[in-house]
Design an enzyme around this catalytic site. Structure first.
Site, short mmCIF file in Angstrom:
data_model
loop_
_atom_site.label_atom_id
_atom_site.label_comp_id
_atom_site.label_asym_id
_atom_site.label_seq_id
_atom_site.Cartn_x
_atom_site.Cartn_y
_atom_site.Cartn_z
N ASP A 68 -2.81 15.56 10.85
CA ASP A 68 -2.70 14.99 9.28
C ASP A 68 -3.89 14.92 8.82
OD1 ASP A 68 -1.48 14.61 6.14
OD2 ASP A 68 -0.95 12.53 6.51
N GLY B 187 9.90 2.10 7.42
CA GLY B 187 8.81 0.98 7.55
C GLY B 187 7.61 0.98 6.62
N GLU B 188 7.14 -0.22 5.91
CA GLU B 188 5.75 -0.07 4.79
C GLU B 188 4.77 -0.78 5.08
OE1 GLU B 188 8.11 -3.13 2.44
OE2 GLU B 188 9.48 -2.31 1.92
N LEU C 278 0.86 -1.02 -0.20
CA LEU C 278 -0.39 -0.20 -0.16
C LEU C 278 0.80 1.09 -0.18
CD1 LEU C 278 -2.72 -0.43 2.42
CD2 LEU C 278 -2.55 -1.07 0.32
N GLY C 279 2.20 1.77 0.31
CA GLY C 279 3.09 2.15 0.50
C GLY C 279 4.02 2.52 1.63
N GLU C 280 5.27 3.16 1.70
CA GLU C 280 6.37 3.22 2.39
C GLU C 280 6.53 4.41 2.48
OE1 GLU C 280 9.86 1.94 -0.29
OE2 GLU C 280 8.58 3.02 -1.80
N GLY C 281 7.53 4.52 4.43
CA GLY C 281 8.20 5.77 4.68
C GLY C 281 9.59 5.26 4.42
N LYS D 26 1.60 -2.42 9.29
CA LYS D 26 3.07 -1.99 9.31
C LYS D 26 4.01 -2.59 9.83
CE LYS D 26 0.83 2.93 10.05
NZ LYS D 26 0.78 3.69 11.54
#
Length: 859
Positions: free
Chosen positions: A709, A572-573, A566-569, A605
């Protein structure tokens, strides 16, 4: 349909006038000689059937087809086709961008009224797609740039429609338009939103905009001719006294020296709202751009009308003065002055022939017919003059021409005027169709060119950008803006993290005794592993964390089956996984929807193996904080995998994804949506969503948690339209444009942030209320555009400074068309400059709950 019938009728004319020669059509590259730019004419099958750039077109490529129109041209329509090549071709472009230039040196990108630069093109190789340019453009050179999302072969054919820009105006300059905030009326943003020149220090220069788009403002300046725009869109307006003088100064530059007879200014005159036409105008002239202004200006005083509030053209005689540039000063007659169009009547120097922004129907018809040699010579002067034959031929030709004129007038009135957005009173005196192809191709009747318009203020001020290093030190900003220190002292207690055992502000320090304590030393800013600061939380909640503080159970890692990322930072992912046996593992009362026998989907996460020790500790703290949250409208932590690496937390995942994507794919419920099975939502659905988000944020505020956010991208939605607030938005590439990176440090959602968050780094429950107001705005626009879509990131930050100064120059989000006025008033309260005057989430929840419970027609 009548419009396309006209196109088909005119496309049957057999011969070409050859207006655009092959040498005027060039390209950045071509695959073969037989796919060169000269074969890019619409509905033609010469060569190999189209222009094709060399090689596969990559998403990052900028290949273009360029057309030199030979003179400045008013373009309003673009037609495209793919390569059909008598059923042997299959290449076409699905999207394209349009660049244009007056001189071939300085190029500008066309964008629509909502700021989008990409236009949809074809979905097959043979059908032509006609697109209107809203707004139209004035240029000599045009580049069509195909756009693709994946490597592919592209071929295109092109047709441009327009008329010569006889006005000769190449640019105008003026102060930028201003914001009108009348009590009891909607806020009107009177800026020049389509201006394509430079915009610096509240001055517009070197371009053209709404004063040349042919759209005449209506009597009520709040009523617009465009859809999905804000009140006041059709006008550029200025407030008396805001420019440091009693007049608005505008400069106009032309392509050559001209003999000016008059200027026409379309002005609003709603005198009972403080708006009047200008009281007088003074125009100076320059024979050359490098010359000085001539000493004797032309003065003109208008006759003010306090009885008729209708908008009108004011004609200013210019005394046949020769010049290449004009500078006109329009003097105020009341509080406001507003223009929607300005045009000039002129001829070349020494010529008595007048070039103007008007035309007649008869002239337009002749020009259209004359584009084909088969009808360009309707007279019978070359025929022998014996007998009655010439008379009969003349009568027949006259009858045919009259029938053509009648058909043309019907088609014009029924469709063309509407399509090309021209006011019924604005009619050009001369019109021709700019053609790339022969007379056998499509033709369209164009609309009148229109004069320039500008807007800006001469109030320079020092910009305060959050990309400044002083953003990390609010005291530094107070040195720049001393008034910040006063505001900070009085509002230091403005926001929301108080624990019961944390010292509260004294009454004289706070706006109100009910406002919670705010002190940066008491707050831990928790950086989530996906890169998003989901919660700013009281420091006492994360002290001395151990494994026993984690209240959720350990889930067997091997039961998590990966489905998609779904996404990553940074550390982490986030993965979408199927969790085998999760309902049995969690037992009765687990917060899982009825799956109807389908697998349970969860968001996982996961901490990366190379994460730092600090990131690891933050991850465990995030687990503890998430485990505290238990609300129907907050995403819930279900279980964890922390007995071994990589560390994971398992949260709910909703079937309908995020709210932004859900709403952007839907329309408002109507008879049309029902008949065509179009995905739709009702006003009741939107109110239900608003109630749920306010309920979830009410819960967070009760725990003194600050989200930081809140936006539709961070609201997940299930099949029953139940919303859960989450924090995945920042980690997804889909929403990367919603965040602004500050010189490699923080990444912030500035379009959703309150002024004190951007300028002072201060995040509170009150700043979450601000973001809630923007989130509501997204919901009631069905997420069709980004907040402040017409402003760049830097302009959004500048506008934040205007919110702080509170001098009436700040730009607010416009009222969504789907939003009842009473609900928009609640949104506006969320954006109050004073923190203490913003509503609480408890109050917002109660208000939206009441709105949701009353009949739709009473909202």
């Amino acid at each position: 349909m009548l419009f396309y019938l006209l196109l088909s009728i005119l496309s049957s004319m057999p011969e070409t006038d050859g207006r655009i020669q092959d040498h005027a059509i060039t390209a950045s590259s071509q695959w073969y000689e037989t796919t060169g730019p000269q074969y890019a004419r619409l509905n033609r099958e010469e060569g190999d059937g189209a222009w094709c750039p060399a090689g596969l077109l990559q998403p990052s490529d900028t290949q273009y087809l360029q057309v030199d129109l030979g003179q400045l041209t008013f373009l309003t329509v673009v037609g495209t086709q793919g390569r059909y090549a008598r059923n042997s071709g299959k290449e076409f472009a699905r999207m394209y961008r349009l660049n244009y230039s007056h001189d071939g040196q300085l190029w500008r990108s066309w964008k629509n009224r909502l700021g989008n630069k990409t236009m949809e093109a074809n979905d097959n190789a043979y059908v032509s797609v006609i697109k209107d340019l809203h707004p139209p453009i004035i240029s000599r050179y045009v580049r069509l740039i195909p756009v693709t999302k994946m490597p592919t072969t592209v071929c295109m054919r092109l047709e441009l429609y327009g008329c010569p820009w006889h006005d000769g105006l190449t640019s105008y300059s003026s102060p930028e338009g201003q914001l009108m905030m009348p009590p009891g009326y909607p806020i009107a943003s009177l800026n020049d939103s389509t201006y394509d020149g430079a915009h610096e220090r509240r001055k517009l220069s070197g371009g053209l905009g709404q004063l040349t788009d042919g759209v005449i403002g209506q009597d009520d300046f709040l009523v617009t001719r465009q859809y999905h725009v804000w009140p006041g869109y059709d006008y550029v307006g200025w407030r008396n006294g805001s420019l440091g003088s009693g007049y608005v100064e505008m400069e106009f530059v032309f392509d050559k020296q001209r003999n000016f007879t008059s200027m026409k200014v379309h002005s609003n005159n709603m005198f009972y709202r403080g708006v009047k036409i200008f009281s007088s105008v003074s125009c100076s002239f320059k024979p050359r751009l490098i010359a000085t202004w001539e000493a004797e200006p032309v003065e003109f005083r208008t006759v003010l009308d306090d009885r008729n509030p209708s908008a009108r053209y004011v004609t200013v005689p210019l005394g046949r003065r020769n010049a290449k540039a004009l500078r006109c000063r329009f003097h105020f007659a009341d509080v406001w002055m507003m223009f929607s169009e300005i045009s000039f009547q002129s001829g070349r120097r020494g010529s008595r022939e007048i070039s103007t922004a008007k035309f007649s129907f008869t002239t337009a018809t002749c020009q259209l017919l004359n584009s084909s040699p088969s009808v360009t010579n309707p007279s019978a002067k070359d025929q022998p003059d014996d007998g009655n034959t010439p008379i009969l031929i003349g009568c027949l030709v006259t009858i045919i021409l009259l029938l053509v004129v009648i058909i043309f007038l019907i088609l014009w009135c029924q469709y063309v005027c509407k399509v090309l957005e021209k006011a019924p009173r604005r009619i050009l005196e001369e019109e021709v169709t700019v053609r790339l192809s022969s007379s056998s191709d499509t033709i369209i009747l164009q609309t009148p060119p229109v004069p320039p318009r500008v807007s800006q203020m001469d109030h320079p001020y020092e910009r305060v950008f959050l990309l400044d290093p002083q953003y990390q030190d609010p005291a530094g900003l107070r040195n720049k803006l001393p008034e910040l220190s006063r505001s900070a002292e009085t509002s230091a207690c403005g926001g929301g993290y108080a624990e019961p055992d944390v010292t509260q502000c004294t009454p004289h320090q706070c706006f109100q005794s009910s406002v919670p304590h705010y002190a940066e030393t008491d707050i831990v800013s928790l950086q989530g592993v996906t890169g998003s600061n989901m919660y700013a939380v009281p420091a006492l909640t994360v002290d001395s964390l151990t494994r026993k503080d984690i209240s959720v159970a350990e889930f067997p890692r091997h039961r998590l089956l990966f489905r998609e990322k779904l996404g990553e930072g940074q550390f982490g992912e986030v993965h979408l996984c199927e969790a085998e046996g999760l309902p049995e593992f969690l037992g009765e009362g687990a917060p899982l929807p009825d799956r109807d026998g389908r697998p349970v989907l969860v968001a996982v996460k996961q901490l990366r193996a190379d994460a730092t020790n600090n990131a690891r500790n933050d991850f465990l703290k995030e687990i503890k904080i998430m485990s505290r949250l238990n609300d129907p409208n907050i995403i819930q932590l279900l279980c964890v995998c922390v007995s071994s690496d990589p560390l994971c937390m398992v949260t709910e995942y909703m079937d309908n994804g995020d709210l932004n994507m859900f709403l952007s794919q839907r329309e408002m419920e109507s008879t049309l949506t029902h008949a065509n099975n179009i995905p739709a939502v009702s006003l009741s659905d939107l109110l239900h969503m608003s109630v749920q988000i306010s309920s979830g944020m009410r819960y967070l505020a009760s725990l003194n948690f600050v989200h930081r956010d809140l936006a539709t991208r961070n609201c997940l939605l299930d099949r029953r339209l139940t919303i859960k607030i989450a924090d995945f938005g920042m980690s997804r590439n889909l929403y990367s444009s919603d965040y602004y990176r500050i010189q490699g440090r923080a990444v912030l959602p500035i379009r959703w942030m309150a002024w004190e968050s951007i300028l002072l780094g201060k995040f509170t429950t009150a700043s979450d209320v601000w973001a809630f107001g923007v989130t509501l705005w997204e919901i009631f626009t069905l997420c069709k555009e980004q907040p402040y879509s017409l402003l760049s990131d830097e302009q959004v930050i500048e506008n934040t400074g205007e919110f702080f100064r509170n001098q009436g120059r700040q730009i607010f989000l416009f009222a969504p068309l789907l939003c009842p006025p009473s609900l928009f008033e609640l949104m506006m309260r969320c954006w109050d400059r004073d923190i203490a005057d913003r509503p609480t989430f408890e109050g917002l929840y109660q208000a939206y709950q009441r709105k949701h419970n009353i009949p739709k027609y009473l909202v």
